[in-house]
Structures are given as structure tokens and as C-alpha cells.
Design a protein around this motif. Structure first.
Motif, PDB file in Angstrom:
ATOM      1  N   TYR A 174     -82.673-113.541  -9.724  1.00 30.17           N
ATOM      2  CA  TYR A 174     -81.537-113.786  -8.840  1.00 30.17           C
ATOM      3  C   TYR A 174     -80.434-114.452  -9.640  1.00 30.17           C
ATOM      4  O   TYR A 174     -80.673-115.459 -10.322  1.00 30.17           O
ATOM      5  CB  TYR A 174     -81.954-114.684  -7.677  1.00 30.17           C
ATOM      6  CG  TYR A 174     -80.880-114.861  -6.627  1.00 30.17           C
ATOM      7  CD1 TYR A 174     -80.515-113.797  -5.808  1.00 30.17           C
ATOM      8  CD2 TYR A 174     -80.240-116.087  -6.438  1.00 30.17           C
ATOM      9  CE1 TYR A 174     -79.538-113.953  -4.822  1.00 30.17           C
ATOM     10  CE2 TYR A 174     -79.273-116.253  -5.453  1.00 30.17           C
ATOM     11  CZ  TYR A 174     -78.933-115.188  -4.659  1.00 30.17           C
ATOM     12  OH  TYR A 174     -77.963-115.337  -3.687  1.00 30.17           O
ATOM     13  N   ASP A 175     -79.229-113.867  -9.597  1.00 30.82           N
ATOM     14  CA  ASP A 175     -78.065-114.438 -10.262  1.00 30.82           C
ATOM     15  C   ASP A 175     -77.213-115.159  -9.216  1.00 30.82           C
ATOM     16  O   ASP A 175     -76.747-114.524  -8.250  1.00 30.82           O
ATOM     17  CB  ASP A 175     -77.230-113.351 -10.934  1.00 30.82           C
ATOM     18  CG  ASP A 175     -77.962-112.637 -12.056  1.00 30.82           C
ATOM     19  OD1 ASP A 175     -79.134-112.971 -12.305  1.00 30.82           O
ATOM     20  OD2 ASP A 175     -77.361-111.738 -12.678  1.00 30.82           O
ATOM     21  N   PHE A 176     -76.996-116.433  -9.443  1.00 31.35           N
ATOM     22  CA  PHE A 176     -76.269-117.285  -8.499  1.00 31.35           C
ATOM     23  C   PHE A 176     -74.940-117.684  -9.141  1.00 31.35           C
ATOM     24  O   PHE A 176     -74.889-118.564  -9.999  1.00 31.35           O
ATOM     25  CB  PHE A 176     -77.110-118.522  -8.170  1.00 31.35           C
ATOM     26  CG  PHE A 176     -76.567-119.386  -7.073  1.00 31.35           C
ATOM     27  CD1 PHE A 176     -76.941-119.176  -5.752  1.00 31.35           C
ATOM     28  CD2 PHE A 176     -75.686-120.424  -7.356  1.00 31.35           C
ATOM     29  CE1 PHE A 176     -76.441-119.982  -4.742  1.00 31.35           C
ATOM     30  CE2 PHE A 176     -75.191-121.235  -6.356  1.00 31.35           C
ATOM     31  CZ  PHE A 176     -75.568-121.016  -5.039  1.00 31.35           C
ATOM     32  N   GLY A 177     -73.851-116.998  -8.744  1.00 28.08           N
ATOM     33  CA  GLY A 177     -72.541-117.306  -9.311  1.00 28.08           C
ATOM     34  C   GLY A 177     -72.059-118.686  -8.920  1.00 28.08           C
ATOM     35  O   GLY A 177     -72.155-119.082  -7.755  1.00 28.08           O
ATOM     36  N   LEU A 178     -71.512-119.420  -9.893  1.00 36.64           N
ATOM     37  CA  LEU A 178     -71.081-120.797  -9.657  1.00 36.64           C
ATOM     38  C   LEU A 178     -69.563-120.962  -9.618  1.00 36.64           C
ATOM     39  O   LEU A 178     -69.069-121.980  -9.136  1.00 36.64           O
ATOM     40  CB  LEU A 178     -71.648-121.707 -10.758  1.00 36.64           C
ATOM     41  CG  LEU A 178     -73.173-121.772 -10.848  1.00 36.64           C
ATOM     42  CD1 LEU A 178     -73.588-122.556 -12.091  1.00 36.64           C
ATOM     43  CD2 LEU A 178     -73.760-122.402  -9.595  1.00 36.64           C
ATOM     44  N   LEU A 179     -68.832-119.972 -10.118  1.00 39.43           N
ATOM     45  CA  LEU A 179     -67.374-120.071 -10.155  1.00 39.43           C
ATOM     46  C   LEU A 179     -66.745-119.114  -9.158  1.00 39.43           C
ATOM     47  O   LEU A 179     -67.198-117.980  -8.991  1.00 39.43           O
ATOM     48  CB  LEU A 179     -66.859-119.738 -11.563  1.00 39.43           C
ATOM     49  CG  LEU A 179     -67.340-120.627 -12.707  1.00 39.43           C
ATOM     50  CD1 LEU A 179     -66.687-120.186 -14.017  1.00 39.43           C
ATOM     51  CD2 LEU A 179     -67.029-122.094 -12.433  1.00 39.43           C
ATOM     52  N   LYS A 180     -65.683-119.571  -8.502  1.00 41.86           N
ATOM     53  CA  LYS A 180     -64.941-118.697  -7.600  1.00 41.86           C
ATOM     54  C   LYS A 180     -64.324-117.546  -8.387  1.00 41.86           C
ATOM     55  O   LYS A 180     -63.765-117.754  -9.460  1.00 41.86           O
ATOM     56  CB  LYS A 180     -63.854-119.498  -6.871  1.00 41.86           C
ATOM     57  CG  LYS A 180     -64.399-120.476  -5.844  1.00 41.86           C
ATOM     58  CD  LYS A 180     -63.323-121.354  -5.266  1.00 41.86           C
ATOM     59  CE  LYS A 180     -62.886-122.414  -6.251  1.00 41.86           C
ATOM     60  NZ  LYS A 180     -62.019-123.434  -5.655  1.00 41.86           N
ATOM     61  N   MET A 181     -64.422-116.332  -7.848  1.00 44.65           N
ATOM     62  CA  MET A 181     -63.917-115.154  -8.552  1.00 44.65           C
ATOM     63  C   MET A 181     -62.409-115.004  -8.446  1.00 44.65           C
ATOM     64  O   MET A 181     -61.764-114.442  -9.331  1.00 44.65           O
ATOM     65  CB  MET A 181     -64.606-113.898  -8.010  1.00 44.65           C
ATOM     66  CG  MET A 181     -66.085-113.845  -8.299  1.00 44.65           C
ATOM     67  SD  MET A 181     -66.840-112.403  -7.532  1.00 44.65           S
ATOM     68  CE  MET A 181     -66.715-112.850  -5.787  1.00 44.65           C
ATOM     69  N   ASP A 182     -61.834-115.514  -7.375  1.00 45.56           N
ATOM     70  CA  ASP A 182     -60.409-115.341  -7.118  1.00 45.56           C
ATOM     71  C   ASP A 182     -59.573-116.211  -8.054  1.00 45.56           C
ATOM     72  O   ASP A 182     -59.842-117.397  -8.226  1.00 45.56           O
ATOM     73  CB  ASP A 182     -60.103-115.692  -5.662  1.00 45.56           C
ATOM     74  CG  ASP A 182     -58.641-115.503  -5.341  1.00 45.56           C
ATOM     75  OD1 ASP A 182     -58.113-114.403  -5.565  1.00 45.56           O
ATOM     76  OD2 ASP A 182     -58.015-116.474  -4.879  1.00 45.56           O
ATOM     77  N   ASP A 183     -58.534-115.611  -8.642  1.00 49.20           N
ATOM     78  CA  ASP A 183     -57.685-116.329  -9.593  1.00 49.20           C
ATOM     79  C   ASP A 183     -56.283-116.560  -9.047  1.00 49.20           C
ATOM     80  O   ASP A 183     -55.399-117.004  -9.774  1.00 49.20           O
ATOM     81  CB  ASP A 183     -57.606-115.537 -10.903  1.00 49.20           C
ATOM     82  CG  ASP A 183     -57.170-116.386 -12.084  1.00 49.20           C
ATOM     83  OD1 ASP A 183     -57.472-117.606 -12.083  1.00 49.20           O
ATOM     84  OD2 ASP A 183     -56.526-115.846 -12.992  1.00 49.20           O
ATOM     85  N   VAL A 184     -56.090-116.263  -7.763  1.00 52.29           N
ATOM     86  CA  VAL A 184     -54.748-116.365  -7.197  1.00 52.29           C
ATOM     87  C   VAL A 184     -54.716-117.294  -5.982  1.00 52.29           C
ATOM     88  O   VAL A 184     -53.981-118.279  -5.960  1.00 52.29           O
ATOM     89  CB  VAL A 184     -54.214-114.968  -6.787  1.00 52.29           C
ATOM     90  CG1 VAL A 184     -52.825-115.095  -6.169  1.00 52.29           C
ATOM     91  CG2 VAL A 184     -54.164-114.044  -7.998  1.00 52.29           C
ATOM     92  N   THR A 185     -55.527-116.989  -4.967  1.00 52.55           N
ATOM     93  CA  THR A 185     -55.451-117.727  -3.704  1.00 52.55           C
ATOM     94  C   THR A 185     -56.551-118.770  -3.543  1.00 52.55           C
ATOM     95  O   THR A 185     -56.657-119.402  -2.497  1.00 52.55           O
ATOM     96  CB  THR A 185     -55.521-116.755  -2.513  1.00 52.55           C
ATOM     97  OG1 THR A 185     -56.786-116.070  -2.546  1.00 52.55           O
ATOM     98  CG2 THR A 185     -54.398-115.730  -2.583  1.00 52.55           C
TER      99      THR A 185
END
Length: 202
Positions: A174-185
Motif C-alpha cells: 500500500y502506497d500512502f501519499g503524504l504530500l498534496k498533489m495540487d500546486d495551485v489551489t
């Protein structure tokens, strides 16, 4: 971004040190399999997103560091994203987001038995491209490009595997992303992926 690059450099130096110490014991292999991905987070929890099934493939190196303990790292092409089917003002709208990443996991791997193992560690990812094919009332089109997405992602990986005596292997993690993907809003949306893999260790 600077923190991620610095972490990758430190890990590369550590791997180089292990390689020099245990060069004769390094094992190489390749893995591929299915990605079951979606976006999770506060700002997309009510968006009714569906699991997106794609693939991953790559190669790895396994370095022994202590009894029953190994360090495994590799490079993988991995496709992540989501699917959605929604009705907007009475019109049907189908959209699929496919983000292709280059994943670099660095995993501590513990052999519970001769063949069964568990593993845990960080994963550094770089966004290579992003495609959003969509269909609105029968009209199809595709948006391409990484604008609006962060190029780098950091996640935690945990899973288990089974190594057959003939070199074949299977694993699930299981890969658990830790950073928000959005770079604008600053939208709170994160990658979440279940990976089922099969491969061979030489």
C-alpha cells in the motif's frame, strides 16, 4: 522540493556505502503488476471518485544488511489516478485522471521465514506526465500536461511478499501519499495506491 532532493542524495550515498560493503551479496530483480489507485483527502472525500486500475513496472536491487534484514530499492514506472462518473445539471460527465510517476522506494525488508517477508519505508516520486481523457454527452477529448500538479511526491510504503526458491516472487503493498498533489489551489488530495506485483529475483 529541496528537502526531497536532499533526502534522495542522502539515501543514494547510504545505498552506495551498502553496495561497497556487500557488493558480492547484492541481488537484482524486476517486478510488474497492477495499480489500484484513487485520490483521498478532505477536499475530495465527497467527490464520489472510483478506483483507477493501471500498471507499474521496474527493476530493483536487494542488499543484505543483517540477519533476516535486507535493504531494497528500485525504480518503477507507476500509473496512478482516479475515475469518476457524475451527472452535472442533468448531463453525464465521465472523466479519468492518469498520472504517470517514476517511483523510487527505499524499503527495510524483514524475512519472517525463509520465503515470507514484510517491508516498510519511504517512497520518492516524480511526475512524468498527466492525462485526463473525458467524455461529455458523447463528445470525447483529452487534457494533457502536468500544469497544476506538484512534480514531486513523498509517500510511505508498507507490504508483504513471498519469494519462491526458483526466483519467482509475488508481493502486495500500500502506497500512502503524504504530500498534496495540487500546486495551485492547495486542494487536500493525496495519492493512495494498492499494488499487486509479480516478478523475478536473479
Amino acid at each position: 522540493m529541496k528537502t526531497i532532493i536532499k533526502s534522495i542524495l542522502i539515501l543514494s550515498i547510504c545505498l552506495w556505502g551498502f553496495q561497497n560493503t556487500h557488493a558480492q551479496d547484492i541481488r537484482f530483480g524486476a517486478k510488474a503488476g497492477a495499480d489500484f489507485s484513487n485520490w483521498h483527502g478532505k477536499d475530495v472525500k465527497d467527490a464520489d471518485l472510483n478506483t483507477h486500475i493501471r500498471f507499474h513496472a521496474g527493476a530493483f536491487a536487494e542488499i543484505p544488511v543483517a540477519k533476516a534484514w535486507n535493504l531494497e530499492s528500485g525504480l518503477y514506472i507507476s500509473q496512478k489516478g482516479f475515475e469518476a462518473n457524475q451527472e452535472i445539471l442533468g448531463f453525464n460527465f465521465d472523466v479519468t485522471n492518469t498520472s504517470t510517476y517514476l517511483d523510487l522506494p527505499v524499503l527495510a525488508k524483514y524475512g519472517m521465514t525463509k520465503n515470507f517477508n514484510v517491508f516498510l519505508g519511504p517512497q520518492f516520486s516524480y511526475l512524468l506526465n498527466n492525462k485526463v481523457p473525458y467524455e461529455f454527452e458523447g463528445e470525447k477529448d483529452t487534457d494533457k500536461g502536468v500544469s497544476g500538479f506538484k512534480k514531486f511526491d513523498l509517500g510511505a510504503v508498507g507490504g508483504m511478499g513471498y519469494q519462491f526458491n526458483n526466483g519467482l516472487l509475488v508481493s502486495a503493498n500500500y502506497d500512502f501519499g503524504l504530500l498534496k498533489m495540487d500546486d495551485v489551489t492547495n486542494t487536500k488530495a493525496y495519492n493512495r495506491v494498492i499494488k499487486i506485483s509479480a516478478g523475478y529475483r536473479f
